[in-house]
Design a protein around this motif. Structure first.
Motif, PDB file in Angstrom:
ATOM      1  N   UNK A 296       0.808  -1.215   0.000  1.00 34.75           N
ATOM      2  CA  UNK A 296       0.000   0.000   0.000  1.00 34.75           C
ATOM      3  C   UNK A 296       0.843   1.267   0.000  1.00 34.75           C
ATOM      4  N   UNK A 297       2.138   1.122   0.054  1.00 33.31           N
ATOM      5  CA  UNK A 297       3.022   2.286   0.006  1.00 33.31           C
ATOM      6  C   UNK A 297       3.982   2.117  -1.163  1.00 33.31           C
ATOM      7  N   UNK A 298       4.423   3.206  -1.711  1.00 34.07           N
ATOM      8  CA  UNK A 298       5.324   3.159  -2.873  1.00 34.07           C
ATOM      9  C   UNK A 298       6.758   2.958  -2.409  1.00 34.07           C
ATOM     10  N   UNK A 299       6.978   1.870  -1.705  1.00 35.74           N
ATOM     11  CA  UNK A 299       8.307   1.557  -1.162  1.00 35.74           C
ATOM     12  C   UNK A 299       8.601   0.084  -1.396  1.00 35.74           C
ATOM     13  N   UNK A 300       9.867  -0.207  -1.583  1.00 41.63           N
ATOM     14  CA  UNK A 300      10.326  -1.596  -1.567  1.00 41.63           C
ATOM     15  C   UNK A 300      10.636  -1.945  -0.120  1.00 41.63           C
ATOM     16  N   UNK A 301      10.101  -3.048   0.359  1.00 42.36           N
ATOM     17  CA  UNK A 301      10.388  -3.467   1.731  1.00 42.36           C
ATOM     18  C   UNK A 301      11.891  -3.647   1.898  1.00 42.36           C
ATOM     19  N   UNK A 302      12.498  -3.042   2.915  1.00 39.31           N
ATOM     20  CA  UNK A 302      13.939  -3.198   3.110  1.00 39.31           C
ATOM     21  C   UNK A 302      14.309  -4.638   3.441  1.00 39.31           C
ATOM     22  N   UNK A 303      15.593  -4.925   3.314  1.00 40.53           N
ATOM     23  CA  UNK A 303      16.053  -6.303   3.447  1.00 40.53           C
ATOM     24  C   UNK A 303      15.716  -6.908   4.802  1.00 40.53           C
ATOM     25  N   UNK A 304      15.785  -6.118   5.873  1.00 37.22           N
ATOM     26  CA  UNK A 304      15.485  -6.685   7.194  1.00 37.22           C
ATOM     27  C   UNK A 304      14.019  -7.109   7.284  1.00 37.22           C
TER      28      UNK A 304
ATOM     29  N   UNK B 284       7.543  -5.204  -8.442  1.00 39.60           N
ATOM     30  CA  UNK B 284       7.842  -5.112  -9.868  1.00 39.60           C
ATOM     31  C   UNK B 284       7.173  -3.912 -10.524  1.00 39.60           C
ATOM     32  N   UNK B 285       6.161  -3.350  -9.874  1.00 40.08           N
ATOM     33  CA  UNK B 285       5.372  -2.292 -10.506  1.00 40.08           C
ATOM     34  C   UNK B 285       5.754  -0.889 -10.042  1.00 40.08           C
ATOM     35  N   UNK B 286       6.674  -0.760  -9.089  1.00 37.05           N
ATOM     36  CA  UNK B 286       7.028   0.563  -8.580  1.00 37.05           C
ATOM     37  C   UNK B 286       8.494   0.862  -8.887  1.00 37.05           C
ATOM     38  N   UNK B 287       8.847   2.141  -8.947  1.00 34.86           N
ATOM     39  CA  UNK B 287      10.252   2.492  -9.189  1.00 34.86           C
ATOM     40  C   UNK B 287      11.133   1.990  -8.048  1.00 34.86           C
ATOM     41  N   UNK B 288      12.299   1.502  -8.407  1.00 33.19           N
ATOM     42  CA  UNK B 288      13.239   0.992  -7.405  1.00 33.19           C
ATOM     43  C   UNK B 288      14.633   1.496  -7.745  1.00 33.19           C
ATOM     44  N   UNK B 289      15.434   1.716  -6.730  1.00 33.43           N
ATOM     45  CA  UNK B 289      16.796   2.177  -6.914  1.00 33.43           C
ATOM     46  C   UNK B 289      17.795   1.065  -6.687  1.00 33.43           C
TER      47      UNK B 289
ATOM     48  N   UNK C  14      19.802   0.660  -4.348  1.00 37.95           N
ATOM     49  CA  UNK C  14      19.836   0.227  -2.947  1.00 37.95           C
ATOM     50  C   UNK C  14      18.768  -0.823  -2.641  1.00 37.95           C
ATOM     51  N   UNK C  15      17.764  -0.917  -3.519  1.00 36.69           N
ATOM     52  CA  UNK C  15      16.682  -1.884  -3.301  1.00 36.69           C
ATOM     53  C   UNK C  15      16.979  -3.262  -3.887  1.00 36.69           C
ATOM     54  N   UNK C  16      18.053  -3.364  -4.658  1.00 34.04           N
ATOM     55  CA  UNK C  16      18.329  -4.609  -5.384  1.00 34.04           C
ATOM     56  C   UNK C  16      18.441  -5.833  -4.478  1.00 34.04           C
ATOM     57  N   UNK C  17      19.159  -5.766  -3.341  1.00 35.25           N
ATOM     58  CA  UNK C  17      19.247  -6.961  -2.480  1.00 35.25           C
ATOM     59  C   UNK C  17      17.882  -7.421  -1.971  1.00 35.25           C
ATOM     60  N   UNK C  18      17.027  -6.470  -1.582  1.00 35.35           N
ATOM     61  CA  UNK C  18      15.707  -6.837  -1.062  1.00 35.35           C
ATOM     62  C   UNK C  18      14.842  -7.443  -2.169  1.00 35.35           C
ATOM     63  N   UNK C  19      14.905  -6.863  -3.359  1.00 39.32           N
ATOM     64  CA  UNK C  19      14.115  -7.391  -4.474  1.00 39.32           C
ATOM     65  C   UNK C  19      14.575  -8.800  -4.830  1.00 39.32           C
ATOM     66  N   UNK C  20      15.890  -9.011  -4.866  1.00 40.22           N
ATOM     67  CA  UNK C  20      16.418 -10.348  -5.170  1.00 40.22           C
ATOM     68  C   UNK C  20      15.981 -11.359  -4.123  1.00 40.22           C
TER      69      UNK C  20
ATOM     70  N   UNK D 201      12.416 -15.826  -2.528  1.00 39.70           N
ATOM     71  CA  UNK D 201      11.378 -16.321  -1.627  1.00 39.70           C
ATOM     72  C   UNK D 201      10.169 -16.801  -2.427  1.00 39.70           C
ATOM     73  N   UNK D 202       9.798 -16.057  -3.452  1.00 36.96           N
ATOM     74  CA  UNK D 202       8.669 -16.461  -4.280  1.00 36.96           C
ATOM     75  C   UNK D 202       8.971 -17.760  -5.012  1.00 36.96           C
ATOM     76  N   UNK D 203      10.217 -17.949  -5.427  1.00 39.64           N
ATOM     77  CA  UNK D 203      10.579 -19.128  -6.207  1.00 39.64           C
ATOM     78  C   UNK D 203      10.794 -20.367  -5.361  1.00 39.64           C
TER      79      UNK D 203
END
Length: 305
Positions: free
Chosen positions: A236-244, A272-277, A279-285, A290-292
């Motif tokens: 619900x927020x335009x943020x990537x959840x941080x790694x922690x 996948x639908x919001x802008x990411x920088x 610094x967000x790459x580790x959390x996205x990976x 986790x999904x896989x």
């Protein structure tokens, strides 16, 4: 509230300072405790329903312990008998500290006495606004009100910082008081939801602290409710959840695979639908991994569109 007049024509008022709040003390008794019928309500599992009272008579304020479980301390010393309070005395109730203040007001003075605490921008320690500089590190820069407390907004009972929620929540979990933990989390998450609905900015580090504590509550109580909320709030927020936060979502998914499967799936879709920088790459990976990861037999995953 007026106190006695001094020889220079001023009137003394008496207040309790608590975080960024001030409570004027009226004449008579002020009850402090966890119950909503107290004059000052403090959400803390170590605070009794009716924990303490302060009686103001004339120019004298006296603190009483109302037979509380964990006692009352004045300037670090437990009190057994009624104890007179003086300007600057620190009242410890549960995990919370309140400061008793005598405020002098002079009708002919143009200066406004606020009595508020500031928070140092360097070390984040609170100190009286009138001090000018932080006594802990000497810095004169202070955080603004919204930043300093990581607040998610105001409630009818006052302003609460995420750090306070987390501290009290940790105490409740240590004591195994899951009803208290749920009550604290309900109050905290309502503030978050209200802030999101108003379109107010969300402080990333503070939301992460609350999310990690909520996940811990789910793990400790073996109840997935707050874990699902953690995954949902980041959608619900335009943020990537941080790694922690992703790390605790992984723990939740391992404990509650059936409950967390859809939440994780939708969280990945959101990321996948919001802008990411960068610094967000580790959390996205980590989220993609986790999904896989294979789920226990019989728990399938819907395909992402």
């Amino acid at each position: 509230m007026a106190g006695r007049r001094n020889s220079r024509g001023g009137a003394a008022r008496y207040r309790l300072r608590f975080l960024l709040q001030e409570f004027d003390l009226p004449r008579g008794a002020t009850i402090l405790g966890r119950s909503s019928d107290c004059h000052v309500t403090i959400e803390d599992p170590l605070v009794s329903r009716h924990h303490a009272k302060i009686i103001l008579e004339g120019d004298t304020a006296t603190a009483y312990d109302l037979g509380s479980r964990n006692g009352v301390r004045v300037n670090g010393t437990p009190i057994k008998e009624p104890t007179q309070l003086h300007d600057g005395d620190r009242l410890r109730i549960g995990t919370q500290e309140l400061v008793f203040c005598r405020i002098e007001t002079r009708p002919n003075s143009s200066a406004k006495t606020t009595g508020f605490l500031r928070h140092c921008a360097s070390c984040r320690m609170p100190y009286p606004q009138e001090a000018g500089t932080c006594p802990s590190c000497g810095s004169s820069e202070a955080l603004d009100e919204e930043t300093l407390s990581g607040q998610f907004g105001a409630t009818a009972q006052g302003l609460w910082s995420v750090q306070l929620f987390v501290e009290v929540l940790d105490r409740a979990l240590q004591l195994g008081r899951f009803d208290d933990a749920n009550r604290i989390l309900r109050r905290a998450t309502v503030q978050v939801e209200e802030r999101i609905m108003r379109g107010d900015p969300i402080d990333v580090p503070q939301l992460a602290k609350l999310a990690v504590s909520a996940a811990r509550a789910s793990l400790d109580s073996d109840d997935p409710t707050w874990g699902v909320w953690v995954a949902q709030v980041y959608r619900r927020v335009a943020q990537v959840a941080p790694l922690e936060v992703v790390d605790v979502v992984a723990q939740l998914t391992a404990r509650f695979p059936a409950d967390m499967a859809d939440a994780v799936e939708h969280l990945v879709s959101h990321v996948r639908s919001i802008p990411a920088g960068p610094q967000d790459a580790p959390a996205i990976a980590a989220l993609e991994r986790l999904r896989s990861a294979p789920l226990p037999r019989g728990l399938g995953k819907p395909a992402l569109s």
